[in-house]
Design a protein around this motif. Structure first.
Motif, PDB file in Angstrom:
ATOM      1  N   ARG A   1      -5.333   9.016   1.585  1.00  0.00           N
ATOM      2  CA  ARG A   1      -5.221  10.432   1.206  1.00  0.00           C
ATOM      3  C   ARG A   1      -6.508  11.170   1.598  1.00  0.00           C
ATOM      4  O   ARG A   1      -6.467  12.286   2.101  1.00  0.00           O
ATOM      5  CB  ARG A   1      -4.955  10.609  -0.275  1.00  0.00           C
ATOM      6  CG  ARG A   1      -4.767  12.087  -0.611  1.00  0.00           C
ATOM      7  CD  ARG A   1      -4.513  12.447  -2.049  1.00  0.00           C
ATOM      8  NE  ARG A   1      -4.166  11.391  -2.931  1.00  0.00           N
ATOM      9  CZ  ARG A   1      -4.578  11.306  -4.196  1.00  0.00           C
ATOM     10  NH1 ARG A   1      -5.361  12.242  -4.706  1.00  0.00           N
ATOM     11  NH2 ARG A   1      -4.202  10.320  -4.965  1.00  0.00           N
TER      12      ARG A   1
ATOM     13  N   PRO B   1      -8.404   6.812  -3.336  1.00  0.00           N
ATOM     14  CA  PRO B   1      -7.228   7.001  -2.462  1.00  0.00           C
ATOM     15  C   PRO B   1      -7.660   7.173  -1.001  1.00  0.00           C
ATOM     16  O   PRO B   1      -7.739   8.283  -0.474  1.00  0.00           O
ATOM     17  CB  PRO B   1      -6.572   8.255  -3.027  1.00  0.00           C
ATOM     18  CG  PRO B   1      -7.720   9.043  -3.589  1.00  0.00           C
ATOM     19  CD  PRO B   1      -8.718   8.017  -4.101  1.00  0.00           C
TER      20      PRO B   1
ATOM     21  N   SER C   1       0.833  -1.193   0.000  1.00  0.00           N
ATOM     22  CA  SER C   1       0.000   0.000   0.000  1.00  0.00           C
ATOM     23  C   SER C   1       0.867   1.241   0.000  1.00  0.00           C
ATOM     24  O   SER C   1       1.772   1.375   0.818  1.00  0.00           O
ATOM     25  CB  SER C   1      -0.902  -0.006   1.230  1.00  0.00           C
ATOM     26  OG  SER C   1      -1.737   1.124   1.245  1.00  0.00           O
TER      27      SER C   1
ATOM     28  N   ASP D   1      -1.116   6.713  -0.099  1.00  0.00           N
ATOM     29  CA  ASP D   1      -2.494   7.103  -0.422  1.00  0.00           C
ATOM     30  C   ASP D   1      -3.481   5.946  -0.263  1.00  0.00           C
ATOM     31  O   ASP D   1      -4.677   6.166  -0.136  1.00  0.00           O
ATOM     32  CB  ASP D   1      -2.579   7.644  -1.840  1.00  0.00           C
ATOM     33  CG  ASP D   1      -1.844   8.964  -1.992  1.00  0.00           C
ATOM     34  OD1 ASP D   1      -1.658   9.682  -0.989  1.00  0.00           O
ATOM     35  OD2 ASP D   1      -1.447   9.284  -3.131  1.00  0.00           O
TER      36      ASP D   1
ATOM     37  N   GLU E   1      -4.685   3.387  -2.384  1.00  0.00           N
ATOM     38  CA  GLU E   1      -5.721   3.359  -3.408  1.00  0.00           C
ATOM     39  C   GLU E   1      -6.494   2.046  -3.329  1.00  0.00           C
ATOM     40  O   GLU E   1      -5.928   0.974  -3.450  1.00  0.00           O
ATOM     41  CB  GLU E   1      -5.116   3.504  -4.807  1.00  0.00           C
ATOM     42  CG  GLU E   1      -4.391   4.808  -5.030  1.00  0.00           C
ATOM     43  CD  GLU E   1      -2.920   4.762  -4.648  1.00  0.00           C
ATOM     44  OE1 GLU E   1      -2.454   3.721  -4.124  1.00  0.00           O
ATOM     45  OE2 GLU E   1      -2.236   5.765  -4.838  1.00  0.00           O
TER      46      GLU E   1
END
Length: 171
Positions: free
Chosen positions: A73, A70, A51, A54, A56
């Motif tokens: 994020r 994300p 990972s 962020d 995703e």
């Protein structure tokens, strides 16, 4: 409090105390709200698998999203706009740290806990951070790790577990 309009991001690295296992510095992003400091801070822990900072996510068991969402994020953005300093980093995997390739047999699951503690140690060096107001937030695997990190860190004031798998037999 009032939501914060201005948040800047800073690309950072911070030292790993287990550099003998292939990574001397972890790479991440620090989200800094435009407020006077020092501020409370939060570290974000990844779910399972490789990972990025962020995290995703391509969807769930039933549906897919494109582009992938994300997740970390978005969490960082939320917390930072609420006034917290946020640190997220690329998870210790060969995908993000090619130097790990020769050290895979040395890996321990507890390395992720150590990385989180190193993140906390780094945050306490930042003038923007109140070193006695750290939050540990984790998703999935990270949610299971979060209370272990928090239990050993007196500076942690809260733990957030999202879709976590706490062990009911763990004291």
């Amino acid at each position: 409090g009032q939501p914060v309009d201005d948040v800047r991001e800073e690309v950072v690295t911070f030292p790993s105390r287990i550099r003998e296992r292939g990574v001397a510095r972890l790479k991440g992003t620090l989200s800094l709200p435009a407020l006077p400091g020092p501020r409370p801070a939060v570290i974000l822990l990844h779910g399972s698998g490789p990972s990025s900072r962020d995290a995703e996510l391509p969807g769930d068991l039933v549906s897919r999203v494109s582009p992938p969402f994300p997740f970390l994020r978005a969490m960082a953005d939320f917390f930072a706009h609420e006034g917290l300093v946020v640190l997220r980093w690329d998870k210790r995997t060969p995908q993000f740290y090619p130097e790990l390739a020769g050290h895979l047999r040395e890996f321990r699951f507890s390395d992720y806990e150590t990385d989180a503690r190193d993140a906390i140690a780094y945050l306490t060096t930042r003038p923007e951070v109140n070193p006695d107001a750290i939050v540990v937030a984790g998703h999935s695997e990270g949610g299971g790790i979060a209370p272990h990190v928090a239990a050993a860190e007196p500076r942690v004031v809260a733990t957030v577990m999202l879709a976590a798998f706490p062990d009911p037999f763990d004291g």
